[in-house]
Design an enzyme around this catalytic site. Structure first.
Site, PDB file in Angstrom:
ATOM      1  N   HIS A   1    -118.301 -70.509 -66.477  1.00  0.00           N
ATOM      2  CA  HIS A   1    -117.941 -70.690 -67.882  1.00  0.00           C
ATOM      3  C   HIS A   1    -118.894 -71.738 -68.427  1.00  0.00           C
ATOM      4  O   HIS A   1    -118.572 -72.898 -68.532  1.00  0.00           O
ATOM      5  CB  HIS A   1    -116.492 -71.172 -67.960  1.00  0.00           C
ATOM      6  CG  HIS A   1    -115.932 -71.190 -69.342  1.00  0.00           C
ATOM      7  ND1 HIS A   1    -116.038 -70.124 -70.202  1.00  0.00           N
ATOM      8  CD2 HIS A   1    -115.217 -72.129 -70.002  1.00  0.00           C
ATOM      9  CE1 HIS A   1    -115.417 -70.422 -71.341  1.00  0.00           C
ATOM     10  NE2 HIS A   1    -114.923 -71.635 -71.242  1.00  0.00           N
TER      11      HIS A   1
ATOM     12  N   ASN B   1    -111.662 -78.133 -69.075  1.00  0.00           N
ATOM     13  CA  ASN B   1    -113.116 -78.031 -68.859  1.00  0.00           C
ATOM     14  C   ASN B   1    -113.707 -79.268 -68.202  1.00  0.00           C
ATOM     15  O   ASN B   1    -113.145 -80.351 -68.354  1.00  0.00           O
ATOM     16  CB  ASN B   1    -113.797 -77.796 -70.206  1.00  0.00           C
ATOM     17  CG  ASN B   1    -113.891 -76.317 -70.537  1.00  0.00           C
ATOM     18  OD1 ASN B   1    -114.176 -75.494 -69.675  1.00  0.00           O
ATOM     19  ND2 ASN B   1    -113.642 -75.993 -71.799  1.00  0.00           N
TER      20      ASN B   1
ATOM     21  N   TYR C   1    -104.435 -76.003 -77.110  1.00  0.00           N
ATOM     22  CA  TYR C   1    -104.437 -74.930 -76.104  1.00  0.00           C
ATOM     23  C   TYR C   1    -103.043 -74.787 -75.490  1.00  0.00           C
ATOM     24  O   TYR C   1    -102.501 -73.680 -75.387  1.00  0.00           O
ATOM     25  CB  TYR C   1    -105.478 -75.244 -75.023  1.00  0.00           C
ATOM     26  CG  TYR C   1    -105.919 -74.076 -74.183  1.00  0.00           C
ATOM     27  CD1 TYR C   1    -105.029 -73.079 -73.804  1.00  0.00           C
ATOM     28  CD2 TYR C   1    -107.241 -73.955 -73.754  1.00  0.00           C
ATOM     29  CE1 TYR C   1    -105.437 -72.009 -73.037  1.00  0.00           C
ATOM     30  CE2 TYR C   1    -107.665 -72.885 -72.982  1.00  0.00           C
ATOM     31  CZ  TYR C   1    -106.757 -71.919 -72.634  1.00  0.00           C
ATOM     32  OH  TYR C   1    -107.168 -70.855 -71.869  1.00  0.00           O
TER      33      TYR C   1
HETATM   34  N1  LIG Z   1    -111.236 -72.497 -70.078  1.00  0.00           N
HETATM   35  C1  LIG Z   1    -111.445 -72.208 -71.330  1.00  0.00           C
HETATM   36  O1  LIG Z   1    -111.826 -71.091 -71.644  1.00  0.00           O
HETATM   37  C2  LIG Z   1    -111.169 -73.225 -72.390  1.00  0.00           C
HETATM   38  C3  LIG Z   1    -111.196 -72.857 -73.748  1.00  0.00           C
HETATM   39  C4  LIG Z   1    -110.882 -73.833 -74.701  1.00  0.00           C
HETATM   40  C5  LIG Z   1    -110.561 -75.121 -74.309  1.00  0.00           C
HETATM   41  N2  LIG Z   1    -110.574 -75.450 -72.992  1.00  0.00           N
HETATM   42  C6  LIG Z   1    -110.239 -76.800 -72.507  1.00  0.00           C
HETATM   43  O2  LIG Z   1    -108.822 -76.967 -72.524  1.00  0.00           O
HETATM   44  C7  LIG Z   1    -108.522 -78.378 -72.600  1.00  0.00           C
HETATM   45  C8  LIG Z   1    -107.461 -78.619 -73.692  1.00  0.00           C
HETATM   46  O3  LIG Z   1    -107.965 -78.243 -74.941  1.00  0.00           O
HETATM   47  P1  LIG Z   1    -107.104 -78.538 -76.269  1.00  0.00           P
HETATM   48  O4  LIG Z   1    -107.812 -77.875 -77.391  1.00  0.00           O
HETATM   49  O5  LIG Z   1    -105.670 -78.211 -76.027  1.00  0.00           O
HETATM   50  O6  LIG Z   1    -107.269 -80.131 -76.395  1.00  0.00           O
HETATM   51  P2  LIG Z   1    -106.240 -81.144 -77.114  1.00  0.00           P
HETATM   52  O7  LIG Z   1    -106.949 -82.442 -77.240  1.00  0.00           O
HETATM   53  O8  LIG Z   1    -105.678 -80.500 -78.326  1.00  0.00           O
HETATM   54  O9  LIG Z   1    -105.052 -81.301 -76.066  1.00  0.00           O
HETATM   55  C9  LIG Z   1    -105.175 -81.881 -74.821  1.00  0.00           C
HETATM   56  C10 LIG Z   1    -103.834 -82.482 -74.499  1.00  0.00           C
HETATM   57  O10 LIG Z   1    -103.841 -82.951 -73.138  1.00  0.00           O
HETATM   58  C11 LIG Z   1    -103.000 -84.092 -73.110  1.00  0.00           C
HETATM   59  N3  LIG Z   1    -103.186 -84.860 -71.888  1.00  0.00           N
HETATM   60  C12 LIG Z   1    -104.182 -85.731 -71.576  1.00  0.00           C
HETATM   61  N4  LIG Z   1    -103.950 -86.266 -70.362  1.00  0.00           N
HETATM   62  C13 LIG Z   1    -102.809 -85.716 -69.899  1.00  0.00           C
HETATM   63  C14 LIG Z   1    -102.065 -85.878 -68.708  1.00  0.00           C
HETATM   64  N5  LIG Z   1    -102.459 -86.685 -67.728  1.00  0.00           N
HETATM   65  N6  LIG Z   1    -100.933 -85.154 -68.564  1.00  0.00           N
HETATM   66  C15 LIG Z   1    -100.512 -84.319 -69.540  1.00  0.00           C
HETATM   67  N7  LIG Z   1    -101.178 -84.126 -70.694  1.00  0.00           N
HETATM   68  C16 LIG Z   1    -102.315 -84.832 -70.868  1.00  0.00           C
HETATM   69  C17 LIG Z   1    -103.380 -84.850 -74.374  1.00  0.00           C
HETATM   70  O11 LIG Z   1    -102.427 -85.829 -74.714  1.00  0.00           O
HETATM   71  C18 LIG Z   1    -103.487 -83.710 -75.386  1.00  0.00           C
HETATM   72  O12 LIG Z   1    -102.265 -83.496 -76.075  1.00  0.00           O
HETATM   73  C19 LIG Z   1    -109.865 -79.069 -72.867  1.00  0.00           C
HETATM   74  O13 LIG Z   1    -110.378 -79.611 -71.660  1.00  0.00           O
HETATM   75  C20 LIG Z   1    -110.758 -77.931 -73.354  1.00  0.00           C
HETATM   76  O14 LIG Z   1    -112.121 -78.180 -73.119  1.00  0.00           O
HETATM   77  C21 LIG Z   1    -110.861 -74.520 -72.038  1.00  0.00           C
END
Ligand SMILES: NC(=O)c1ccc[n+]([C@@H]2O[C@H](COP(=O)([O-])OP(=O)(O)OC[C@H]3O[C@@H](n4cnc5c(N)ncnc54)[C@H](O)[C@@H]3O)[C@@H](O)[C@H]2O)c1
Length: 316
Positions: free
Chosen positions: A182, A127, A13
């Protein structure tokens, strides 16, 4: 002075959001951070090297941060911070299954944002979205209009895409709207859905509309089930990047976002998916739209469901 935007979390993301923000070519700097050593630096270097080909000048800066806050100086002066840090869902998981793990992550990130970028507008995407948005506001203590979440633009885009595919019409001819949370209490608003200005109800039977509504509500899970190792990011990042751009340009665009609602629709004090006018200060105002009685009842139900959960995050 050119605008600076930070994306915290360089996963799917975050990396895609940084790319979209950079390719707009309206920001001076895009900062990308993560706790995985070297990942944000590597992605930023790669993105910078795409500039001559794609033809944009925005600088992308990557920085590994420690959970102790080390490295956060890089976000100083950010106008906008997009928080994507946190785990995504795996097949079979609900967004709520991420609550405790992501609450710790988002609280830590938000505290550092408050310290290093105290004037930023914060856009949360981690999320479960409504709860993480409420938590980010609590942890930053920023004014509520300066903290919002991304969900409604994505859910609305999914609904629009399904309608366009069903009717075999351009997506640009379709208008849809989803409000609420959501999650399970997402509130699609069929009364506001049109195709070339004609009500959706005149073009599709009620059962078909309901089928598309259900598919929209489960839109995230459908992608998760196919990917198996992560969740959607192309459409989600497009939504978050557009919100950030509306803030940077102080555009006044009206978008469905997770915003602090206090009195609108007769709902008091809760972060909820509604339409809002977005500008340099974040949410300028919540825009109330005419809803049918069942739609309004659905929105109120969603408000009460997320209110209970948002109260829980205060202690997380
Ligand atoms: N709101 C929405 O519509 C929506 C849609 C899709 C995904 N999401 C959410 O977005 C989030 C990210 O999704 P993604 O696909 O990128 O996941 P991902 O696992 O690819 O990436 C998450 C990243 O966050 C990093 N991270 C963890 N702790 C951290 C910290 N303290 N500081 C900085 N970085 C940190 C991880 O190292 C990882 O690289 C998830 O919680 C997912 O559920 C939300």
């Amino acid at each position: 002075m050119g605008k600076k935007v930070t994306v915290v979390g360089a996963g799917f993301y975050g990396a895609t959001t940084a790319q979209r923000l950079a390719e707009y070519d309206v920001f001076e700097t895009v900062v990308l951070t993560d706790i995985i050593d070297g990942k944000p630096e590597g992605l930023a270097l790669d993105l910078c090297q795409s500039r001559p080909i794609e033809g944009f000048e925005t600088r992308i800066v990557g920085r590994t941060t420690g959970v102790d806050g080390s490295g956060y100086e890089v976000i100083e002066g950010s106008d906008i911070v997009v928080i994507t840090a946190g785990l995504p869902r795996k097949p079979g998981m609900s967004r709520m299954d991420l609550l405790e793990t992501n609450a710790k992550i988002v609280r830590g990130v938000a505290e550092n944002v408050a310290k290093y970028a105290p004037h930023a507008v914060v856009i949360v995407v981690s999320n479960p979205l409504d709860e993480m948005t409420a938590l980010a506001q609590l942890a930053t203590q920023f004014p509520k209009n300066r903290v919002m979440g991304q969900a409604g633009m994505l859910d609305t885009a999914r609904f629009t895409n399904f309608v366009a595919e069903e009717l075999k019409v351009p997506v640009s001819s379709v208008r849809t709207l989803t409000l609420g949370s959501h999650g399970d209490t997402m509130v699609p608003v069929p009364s506001r859905c049109t195709v070339d200005g004609k009500p959706l109800a005149d073009l599709l039977p009620a059962e078909k509309v309901e089928e598309l509504v259900v598919r929209t509500r489960n839109g995230g899970a459908e992608v998760v089930a196919l990917l198996k190792t992560g969740s959607a990011f192309y459409a989600p990042s497009a939504a978050a990047a557009r919100m950030a751009r509306a803030v940077a340009e102080d555009s006044g665009a009206v978008m469905p976002v997770c915003a602090w609602v206090d009195g609108e629709y007769g709902i008091g004090g809760v972060y909820l998916g509604v339409e809002a006018e977005i500008g340099a200060a974040g949410v300028r105002r919540v825009v109330e739209t005419d809803l049918t009685a069942p739609e309004l009842a659905g929105l109120k139900e969603a408000a009460e469901a997320v209110r209970a959960k948002q109260a829980d995050v205060a202690d997380m």
